[in-house]
Scaffold this active site. Structure first.
Site, mmCIF file in Angstrom:
data_model
loop_
_atom_site.group_PDB
_atom_site.id
_atom_site.type_symbol
_atom_site.label_atom_id
_atom_site.label_comp_id
_atom_site.label_asym_id
_atom_site.label_seq_id
_atom_site.Cartn_x
_atom_site.Cartn_y
_atom_site.Cartn_z
ATOM 1 N N GLU A 247 -19.745 1.412 -11.043
ATOM 2 C CA GLU A 247 -19.784 2.715 -11.739
ATOM 3 C C GLU A 247 -19.311 2.617 -13.183
ATOM 4 O O GLU A 247 -19.577 3.517 -13.988
ATOM 5 C CB GLU A 247 -18.938 3.753 -10.990
ATOM 6 C CG GLU A 247 -19.463 4.000 -9.604
ATOM 7 C CD GLU A 247 -19.066 5.346 -9.015
ATOM 8 O OE1 GLU A 247 -18.576 6.218 -9.747
ATOM 9 O OE2 GLU A 247 -19.261 5.507 -7.797
ATOM 10 N N SER B 199 -14.647 6.648 -12.731
ATOM 11 C CA SER B 199 -15.227 5.420 -13.304
ATOM 12 C C SER B 199 -14.595 5.092 -14.651
ATOM 13 O O SER B 199 -14.443 3.911 -14.998
ATOM 14 C CB SER B 199 -16.751 5.498 -13.389
ATOM 15 O OG SER B 199 -17.179 6.658 -14.028
ATOM 16 N N LYS C 11 -11.422 3.275 -13.817
ATOM 17 C CA LYS C 11 -11.687 1.894 -13.391
ATOM 18 C C LYS C 11 -12.110 1.048 -14.605
ATOM 19 O O LYS C 11 -11.722 -0.119 -14.717
ATOM 20 C CB LYS C 11 -12.778 1.862 -12.317
ATOM 21 C CG LYS C 11 -12.377 2.413 -10.960
ATOM 22 C CD LYS C 11 -11.269 1.651 -10.258
ATOM 23 C CE LYS C 11 -11.689 0.306 -9.740
ATOM 24 N NZ LYS C 11 -10.627 -0.329 -8.916
ATOM 25 N N ASP D 166 0.852 -1.195 0.000
ATOM 26 C CA ASP D 166 0.000 0.000 0.000
ATOM 27 C C ASP D 166 0.888 1.245 0.000
ATOM 28 O O ASP D 166 1.872 1.315 0.727
ATOM 29 C CB ASP D 166 -0.911 -0.004 1.234
ATOM 30 C CG ASP D 166 -2.060 0.979 1.109
ATOM 31 O OD1 ASP D 166 -3.228 0.553 1.098
ATOM 32 O OD2 ASP D 166 -1.791 2.201 1.028
HETATM 33 P P1 NAD Z 1 -9.806 3.601 -0.399
HETATM 34 O O1 NAD Z 1 -9.633 4.888 -1.115
HETATM 35 O O2 NAD Z 1 -10.379 3.595 0.976
HETATM 36 O O3 NAD Z 1 -8.416 2.815 -0.304
HETATM 37 C C1 NAD Z 1 -7.526 2.733 -1.365
HETATM 38 C C2 NAD Z 1 -6.200 2.208 -0.826
HETATM 39 O O4 NAD Z 1 -5.282 2.079 -1.938
HETATM 40 C C3 NAD Z 1 -5.525 3.132 0.182
HETATM 41 O O5 NAD Z 1 -5.022 2.386 1.263
HETATM 42 C C4 NAD Z 1 -4.382 3.767 -0.602
HETATM 43 O O6 NAD Z 1 -3.291 4.142 0.201
HETATM 44 C C5 NAD Z 1 -4.039 2.659 -1.568
HETATM 45 N N1 NAD Z 1 -3.391 3.140 -2.802
HETATM 46 C C6 NAD Z 1 -3.776 4.182 -3.592
HETATM 47 N N2 NAD Z 1 -2.946 4.310 -4.631
HETATM 48 C C7 NAD Z 1 -2.025 3.315 -4.525
HETATM 49 C C8 NAD Z 1 -0.923 2.914 -5.311
HETATM 50 N N3 NAD Z 1 -0.583 3.563 -6.426
HETATM 51 N N4 NAD Z 1 -0.202 1.847 -4.907
HETATM 52 C C9 NAD Z 1 -0.518 1.177 -3.764
HETATM 53 N N5 NAD Z 1 -1.555 1.527 -2.978
HETATM 54 C C10 NAD Z 1 -2.296 2.573 -3.354
HETATM 55 O O7 NAD Z 1 -10.680 2.703 -1.371
HETATM 56 P P2 NAD Z 1 -11.785 1.609 -1.039
HETATM 57 O O8 NAD Z 1 -13.081 2.279 -0.866
HETATM 58 O O9 NAD Z 1 -11.264 0.721 0.013
HETATM 59 O O10 NAD Z 1 -11.825 0.847 -2.439
HETATM 60 C C11 NAD Z 1 -10.949 -0.252 -2.699
HETATM 61 C C12 NAD Z 1 -11.196 -0.752 -4.103
HETATM 62 O O11 NAD Z 1 -12.552 -1.148 -4.240
HETATM 63 C C13 NAD Z 1 -10.973 0.317 -5.192
HETATM 64 O O12 NAD Z 1 -10.367 -0.303 -6.282
HETATM 65 C C14 NAD Z 1 -12.374 0.785 -5.540
HETATM 66 O O13 NAD Z 1 -12.439 1.206 -6.883
HETATM 67 C C15 NAD Z 1 -13.165 -0.484 -5.328
HETATM 68 N N6 NAD Z 1 -14.576 -0.299 -4.955
HETATM 69 C C16 NAD Z 1 -14.930 0.521 -3.922
HETATM 70 C C17 NAD Z 1 -16.275 0.628 -3.546
HETATM 71 C C18 NAD Z 1 -16.704 1.515 -2.395
HETATM 72 O O14 NAD Z 1 -17.909 1.703 -2.203
HETATM 73 N N7 NAD Z 1 -15.804 2.058 -1.595
HETATM 74 C C19 NAD Z 1 -17.263 -0.081 -4.231
HETATM 75 C C20 NAD Z 1 -16.850 -0.911 -5.308
HETATM 76 C C21 NAD Z 1 -15.515 -1.027 -5.632
HETATM 77 O O1 DAU Z 2 -20.773 2.400 -6.659
HETATM 78 C C1 DAU Z 2 -19.501 2.069 -6.168
HETATM 79 C C2 DAU Z 2 -18.736 3.336 -5.870
HETATM 80 O O2 DAU Z 2 -19.317 3.885 -4.706
HETATM 81 C C3 DAU Z 2 -17.245 3.103 -5.659
HETATM 82 O O3 DAU Z 2 -16.689 2.649 -6.861
HETATM 83 C C4 DAU Z 2 -16.540 4.389 -5.222
HETATM 84 O O4 DAU Z 2 -15.192 4.125 -4.935
HETATM 85 C C5 DAU Z 2 -17.246 4.912 -3.983
HETATM 86 O O5 DAU Z 2 -16.672 6.148 -3.618
HETATM 87 C C6 DAU Z 2 -18.738 5.097 -4.253
HETATM 88 O O6 DAU Z 2 -18.979 6.150 -5.211
HETATM 89 P P1 DAU Z 2 -20.175 7.205 -5.019
HETATM 90 O O7 DAU Z 2 -19.850 8.424 -5.765
HETATM 91 O O8 DAU Z 2 -21.499 6.564 -5.251
HETATM 92 O O9 DAU Z 2 -20.034 7.434 -3.429
HETATM 93 P P2 DAU Z 2 -20.084 8.750 -2.497
HETATM 94 O O10 DAU Z 2 -20.114 8.264 -1.095
HETATM 95 O O11 DAU Z 2 -19.081 9.757 -2.885
HETATM 96 O O12 DAU Z 2 -21.521 9.335 -2.858
HETATM 97 C C7 DAU Z 2 -22.707 8.564 -2.688
HETATM 98 C C8 DAU Z 2 -23.870 9.419 -3.145
HETATM 99 O O13 DAU Z 2 -24.045 10.503 -2.234
HETATM 100 C C9 DAU Z 2 -23.663 10.068 -4.505
HETATM 101 O O14 DAU Z 2 -24.909 10.119 -5.198
HETATM 102 C C10 DAU Z 2 -23.185 11.478 -4.180
HETATM 103 C C11 DAU Z 2 -23.897 11.782 -2.875
HETATM 104 N N1 DAU Z 2 -23.172 12.672 -1.949
HETATM 105 C C12 DAU Z 2 -21.893 12.363 -1.632
HETATM 106 C C13 DAU Z 2 -21.173 13.155 -0.775
HETATM 107 C C14 DAU Z 2 -19.745 12.820 -0.428
HETATM 108 C C15 DAU Z 2 -23.810 13.760 -1.390
HETATM 109 O O15 DAU Z 2 -25.003 14.023 -1.663
HETATM 110 N N2 DAU Z 2 -23.101 14.547 -0.542
HETATM 111 C C16 DAU Z 2 -21.800 14.310 -0.214
HETATM 112 O O16 DAU Z 2 -21.204 15.103 0.566
#
Ligand code: NAD
Ligand code: DAU
Length: 355
Positions: free
Chosen positions: A134, A159, A162, A31
């Site tokens: 996404e 997106s 990704k 990481d």
């Molecule tokens: P996050 O932002 O919380 O964590 C990302 C981690 O990756 C961090 O620990 C960061 O330090 C590390 N990182 C970033 N760039 C790096 C690099 N170049 N080399 C090594 N490490 C690096 O993200 P998350 O929410 O835990 O998401 C993890 C994965 O799941 C992502 O690929 C995201 O696209 C995917 N994902 C997230 C969600 C969601 O709702 N959070 C949903 C579907 C898929």
């Molecule tokens: O669908 C999977 C994705 O979900 C992941 O791939 C992403 O990494 C993760 O960040 C998340 O993306 P979203 O854009 O859907 O998540 P976020 O929490 O940023 O926003 C959720 C919804 O809430 C979106 O419609 C935007 C809205 N929002 C978000 C924030 C941060 C608000 O209305 N106010 C806010 O302050």
């Protein structure tokens, strides 16, 4: 052993903790520790020889090649990414570097390593790429949920980056035979989520008496999955998924943002007795919408259920209750990440962009 990238982030750290609760197989955790990476999430593994942490970038080919040769993992699970849509709008460069170039370099190193394995090891090896719903773009109100066959139509720099990485992963399977797996998951929530994302931001702001910023009318719909369920799905895909396949992961939990915020406020009221004056709901403020904001995501998770016998264990009601409780019980964790960089982000995204 397995190599996990991005294991200090939200989902990656939940995955590692979950892994050690089920298995003694060691994890090497690569990481970069960006603003989103936090080793405190893994504090419980201190002194545990099963966890080997390496600070570094998935785009550092020499480092990844060395780690693969030294540790000879049977699988790579790639969580490492820039993950926040709003940050990708204000500064897309890091998303291109990590999500596209970084994944490409990781694939190159994985492919070179895989070629050195014997036939049995080659067959069993897996490169599991953790991706998002996404990539499929936005649905209208009545369109059917995303299946694995849905066309890619990403909207944001996040997106799109990704989506690019998914295409590269598929190309390494089709062209070189690398045994890859892709998972496209819906919105996760739960412990250790950085409070830039909707649910933790709302909890943290409400407790601090700050406004609860709803983008636009708040009618946008997301399909919420408790993070532990995502982790169990990933374990299942790693174990039983067919190389070259994609699996959608979701919670069958579509909810508009405004409803999420009302639920969070209600639970906070119940668990804290409410703020000193008024109600948490009074803090709701509608702010300027996210550019290119996707209206609705919904995952059709029938393939993973049918083929791998996986379904989520939590309902939204049980998962969100656990989540609010966790943030109330872990206010030290929240305080420790509200550094200057965090405050700069809040200022940039909410004061400069949305007023
Ligand atoms: P996050 O932002 O919380 O964590 C990302 C981690 O990756 C961090 O620990 C960061 O330090 C590390 N990182 C970033 N760039 C790096 C690099 N170049 N080399 C090594 N490490 C690096 O993200 P998350 O929410 O835990 O998401 C993890 C994965 O799941 C992502 O690929 C995201 O696209 C995917 N994902 C997230 C969600 C969601 O709702 N959070 C949903 C579907 C898929
Ligand atoms: O669908 C999977 C994705 O979900 C992941 O791939 C992403 O990494 C993760 O960040 C998340 O993306 P979203 O854009 O859907 O998540 P976020 O929490 O940023 O926003 C959720 C919804 O809430 C979106 O419609 C935007 C809205 N929002 C978000 C924030 C941060 C608000 O209305 N106010 C806010 O302050």
């Amino acid at each position: 052993m397995i190599l996990v990238t991005g294991g200090a982030g939200f989902i990656g750290s939940n995955f590692i903790l979950d892994w050690f609760s089920q298995s003694n197989e060691p994890v090497i955790n690569l990481d970069k520790l960006t603003y989103a990476g936090n080793l405190q999430n893994l504090a419980i593994t201190a002194g545990d020889e099963r966890h080997v942490f390496v600070k570094g970038d998935i785009g550092d080919s020499a480092l990844v090649t060395k780690l693969l040769a030294e540790h000879r993992p049977r699988a790579i699970i790639n969580f490492a990414a820039e993950s926040h849509v709003d940050r990708s709008i204000l500064g897309p460069e890091a998303f291109i570097q990590t999500n596209i170039v970084g994944t490409f370099r990781l694939l190159e190193a994985a492919h070179a390593y895989w070629r050195t394995l014997n036939e049995a090891e080659k067959k069993d090896f897996r490169f599991l790429h953790v991706s998002t719903d996404e990539v499929y773009g936005s649905l209208t109100e009545h369109e059917p949920a995303f299946t694995e066959m849905h066309r890619y139509q990403p909207s944001s720099p996040y997106s799109a980056s990704k989506a690019s990485s998914d295409h590269l992963v598929n190309a390494y399977h089709r062209t070189f035979g690398l045994p890859t797996l892709i998972t496209n998951c819906s919105n996760n929530y739960g412990p250790y989520q950085f409070p830039e994302k909707l649910i933790p931001l709302m909890i943290v702001n409400a407790l601090a008496g700050r406004s609860l910023p709803i983008y636009g009318d708040g009618r946008q719909v997301r399909d919420w999955l408790y993070v532990a369920d995502h982790c169990s799905a990933l374990r299942r895909v790693l174990k039983a998924g067919e190389a070259g396949e994609t699996y959608n992961i979701g919670g069958w939990n579509e909810k508009p943002n405004i409803e999420i915020v009302h639920t969070v406020c209600g639970l906070l009221r119940e668990m804290t007795g409410g703020p000193a004056t008024g109600d948490y709901l009074d803090l709701i403020t509608h702010v300027r919408d996210r550019p290119g904001h996707d209206t609705r995501y919904a995952i059709d998770a029938r393939k993973i259920e049918r083929e791998l016998d996986w379904r989520p264990g939590e309902t939204f009601e049980t998962g969100i209750r656990k989540t609010v409780r966790w943030y109330l019980d872990n206010q030290d964790w929240v305080a420790s990440i509200q550094t200057g960089a965090y405050r700069d982000w809040i200022e940039k995204n909410y004061i400069q962009q949305r007023q």
